[in-house]
Design a protein around this motif. Sequence first.
Motif, short mmCIF file in Angstrom:
data_model
loop_
_atom_site.label_atom_id
_atom_site.label_comp_id
_atom_site.label_asym_id
_atom_site.label_seq_id
_atom_site.Cartn_x
_atom_site.Cartn_y
_atom_site.Cartn_z
N ASP A 90 0.83 -1.21 0.00
CA ASP A 90 0.00 0.00 0.00
C ASP A 90 0.87 1.26 0.00
OD1 ASP A 90 -2.08 1.81 0.19
OD2 ASP A 90 -2.42 1.47 2.33
N SER A 92 0.34 4.10 -1.10
CA SER A 92 -0.40 5.34 -0.88
C SER A 92 -0.39 5.79 0.58
CB SER A 92 -1.86 5.18 -1.34
OG SER A 92 -2.53 4.22 -0.53
N ALA A 119 7.81 4.21 -1.99
CA ALA A 119 6.37 4.41 -1.98
C ALA A 119 5.99 5.77 -2.57
CB ALA A 119 5.84 4.30 -0.55
N CYS A 120 6.77 6.81 -2.23
CA CYS A 120 6.50 8.15 -2.78
C CYS A 120 6.61 8.15 -4.30
CB CYS A 120 7.46 9.18 -2.18
SG CYS A 120 7.13 9.59 -0.46
N SER A 122 6.00 5.66 -6.20
CA SER A 122 4.89 4.87 -6.75
C SER A 122 3.54 5.55 -6.62
CB SER A 122 4.83 3.51 -6.05
OG SER A 122 6.01 2.78 -6.28
N ASN A 123 3.37 6.35 -5.56
CA ASN A 123 2.03 6.88 -5.29
C ASN A 123 1.78 8.27 -5.86
OD1 ASN A 123 3.17 8.82 -3.56
ND2 ASN A 123 2.72 7.66 -1.70
#
Length: 204
Positions: A90, A92, A119-120, A122-123
């Motif tokens: 996840d 996000s 993550a940054c 990807s989101n």
Amino acid sequence: MHPDIVLQQEGVDAEAAHASFVAVSAAFEAVLDELEADAALGAGRTTAPSAAARGGGAKPRKRRTSTVKDASGVRHKSLGEVLCEVLREDPSSARHVWEDVVAQQCEVRETMLDELFRACASNGEGLPGALAILRDATRRGLVSTRVREAAMVSLIKWCKEDADSFRAILAEVNEQEKTPETIEMLSNANFLYSGYADGYNIKR
């Protein structure tokens, strides 16, 4: 309550499960802290008694580390590392996870920042989101010089898109960090993550 399990179940309140998981993980680390203190006493090292044992109430919270090992020498993941593992499924929730890391006073390690920056990327938060986390960690005194250097490499690895973003990352290097070794390390990272490494695409 583990995020990997909750995400696969229907009808489960993910927010409530996450809060419970954080609380259980924190309690687990508190137990490990006590075991580590007992092991230190058993090895003949002295440790100061807790404030509670001295009649002074609860002891102050300390930053949670990730160096606790069990009797077999196996290193246990820290709460911060466990929290950041959620980002693989996840991405996000990067901002939410960072807030949990800060709230739980976790020791910030290179692997955690790498997961957060990934993550940054990807989101959609990209470099601005990753830089906001690094700046917050630096402002709070949660990262050492060594961890910051590794974080710069992770920024290049996951968030660099062009020459302008590379310059923005270099601008985060403060005067004390601008050693020839650091500059060479970042230059090498810039070359390494130039569009050929797994997970990096300069055109995205």
